[in-house]
Write an enzyme that holds these catalytic residues in place. Structure first.
Site, PDB file in Angstrom:
ATOM      1  N   ASP A 106       1.023  -1.270  -0.054  1.00 57.44           N
ATOM      2  CA  ASP A 106       0.305  -0.073  -0.297  1.00 57.44           C
ATOM      3  C   ASP A 106       0.581   1.603   0.217  1.00 57.44           C
ATOM      4  OD1 ASP A 106      -3.289   0.869   0.749  1.00 57.44           O
ATOM      5  OD2 ASP A 106      -1.711   2.195   2.449  1.00 57.44           O
ATOM      6  N   ARG A 107       0.860   2.519   0.945  1.00 55.12           N
ATOM      7  CA  ARG A 107       1.386   3.433   0.781  1.00 55.12           C
ATOM      8  C   ARG A 107       2.950   2.555   1.287  1.00 55.12           C
ATOM      9  NH1 ARG A 107      -1.288   6.631  -1.422  1.00 55.12           N
ATOM     10  NH2 ARG A 107       0.108   8.290   0.216  1.00 55.12           N
ATOM     11  N   HIS A 151     -11.000   8.054  -0.079  1.00 61.26           N
ATOM     12  CA  HIS A 151      -9.771   9.344   0.306  1.00 61.26           C
ATOM     13  C   HIS A 151      -9.236   9.529  -0.068  1.00 61.26           C
ATOM     14  CE1 HIS A 151      -8.718   5.356  -0.048  1.00 61.26           C
ATOM     15  NE2 HIS A 151      -7.740   5.241   0.627  1.00 61.26           N
ATOM     16  N   TYR A 211      -0.632  11.494   1.849  1.00 60.86           N
ATOM     17  CA  TYR A 211      -2.055  11.779   0.655  1.00 60.86           C
ATOM     18  C   TYR A 211      -1.825  12.277   0.272  1.00 60.86           C
ATOM     19  CZ  TYR A 211      -4.014   6.750   2.209  1.00 60.86           C
ATOM     20  OH  TYR A 211      -3.925   5.727   1.772  1.00 60.86           O
ATOM     21  N   HIS A 271      -7.482  -6.639   1.302  1.00 58.71           N
ATOM     22  CA  HIS A 271      -6.179  -5.628   0.607  1.00 58.71           C
ATOM     23  C   HIS A 271      -5.272  -6.096   1.664  1.00 58.71           C
ATOM     24  CE1 HIS A 271      -4.852  -2.250   0.363  1.00 58.71           C
ATOM     25  NE2 HIS A 271      -4.091  -2.110   1.045  1.00 58.71           N
TER      26      HIS A 271
END
Length: 291
Positions: A106-107, A151, A211, A271
């Site tokens: 993910d990030r 988001h 983000y 996820h």
């Protein structure tokens, strides 16, 4: 539960005024594992323990997350993936490793991706879990299907509003992802879930800044890399959820444009694959390390 059982917790300075908290265990060739949102290094607890049987495994909290430092983003660069990637290379060097394998979810996968582009001499192998490069991500989101990524748009807004909105109900906001993105709720037991919520609740400004960078400076840096023809020279494995035809684009083709030496595989889980399918992830990482 705040760290990986049997791992040592270290605080390692990596940049001016920035110290990362990292769990380190095992012996052997080094592997660094980067967590995603809204989590901490604890998401790697199963995979890290398995790899630590014959590797030195380093699991940091990213800058802005968990118990690592959370510098204020005064100029839009503090949470650029280039900045965060430099943290990880510095962390490994501080622990005595000039070269290391790197996996991110993910990030953390976006940080790992930028590390591979910016520091190819340091990264021996690269694994990227359930993400799309930032530049491509904005290109594939469209229509009502983009609602799943609301988001991204919320936290891309200028400073002020997103931080205020999320801080008003942080547990509800972050829990919505832990619950909605997990096929097997038992994969994130109550103590781990509570730790993720605690850590995220205390990091709203820095998470938003991370983000926001993906809607600003990270895109610019990806565009520059693409224009320069920069690719990932090391063996790369990309693991994605098995979305089937609903995905709407060829994810392997997206990644192959960046990674000529690519293995792209799907995993049947939600996820949070390192927690829902740790045996599959460990197997894939070991296959990557053998390439």
């Amino acid at each position: 539960m705040t760290t990986i059982t049997g791992f040592e917790q270290l605080s390692v300075p990596v940049a001016d005024g920035v110290t990362l908290r990292a769990a380190v265990g095992g012996t052997g060739s080094p592997v660094v594992l980067l967590h995603g949102f809204p989590q901490t290094h604890l998401m790697w607890r199963h995979v890290a323990a398995e790899l630590a049987t014959d590797h030195t495994v380093i699991c940091p909290d990213l800058r802005g997350y968990g118990d690592s430092d959370k510098p204020e983003d005064t100029d839009g660069t503090a949470y650029a993936k280039r900045t965060m990637a430099a943290d990880i290379v510095s962390l490994a060097r501080e622990l005595g490793h000039e070269r290391f394998a790197l996996a991110g979810h993910d990030r953390g996968a976006l940080v790992a991706f930028r590390a591979g582009l910016d520091h190819p001499d340091a990264i021996t192998h690269l694994a990227l879990l359930d993400t799309v490069p930032t530049l491509d991500m904005w290109g594939v989101l469209h229509g009502v299907d983009a609602a799943v990524a609301f988001h991204l748009y919320l936290m891309a807004q200028p400073p002020g509003l997103p931080e205020t909105m999320i801080a008003a109900a942080p547990d509800a906001f972050f829990a919505s992802f832990l619950d909605g993105w997990t096929r097997d709720p038992a994969a994130i037991p109550a103590p781990v879930r509570a730790e993720y919520l605690r850590a995220s609740r205390e990091a709203v400004p820095s998470i938003v800044a991370d983000y926001r960078a993906s809607a600003t400076i990270d895109i610019d840096q990806d565009r520059a890399s693409r224009a320069a023809g920069t690719t990932l020279p090391m063996p790369v494995t990309v693991l994605a959820q098995d979305w089937g035809a609903v995905l709407g684009y060829d994810a392997s083709a997206v990644w192959r444009a960046w990674a000529p030496d690519l293995v792209h595989e799907t995993v049947t889980c939600g996820h949070f694959m390192a927690e829902e399918a740790p045996a599959d992830i460990s197997k894939a990482l070991r296959s990557l390390l053998a390439r």
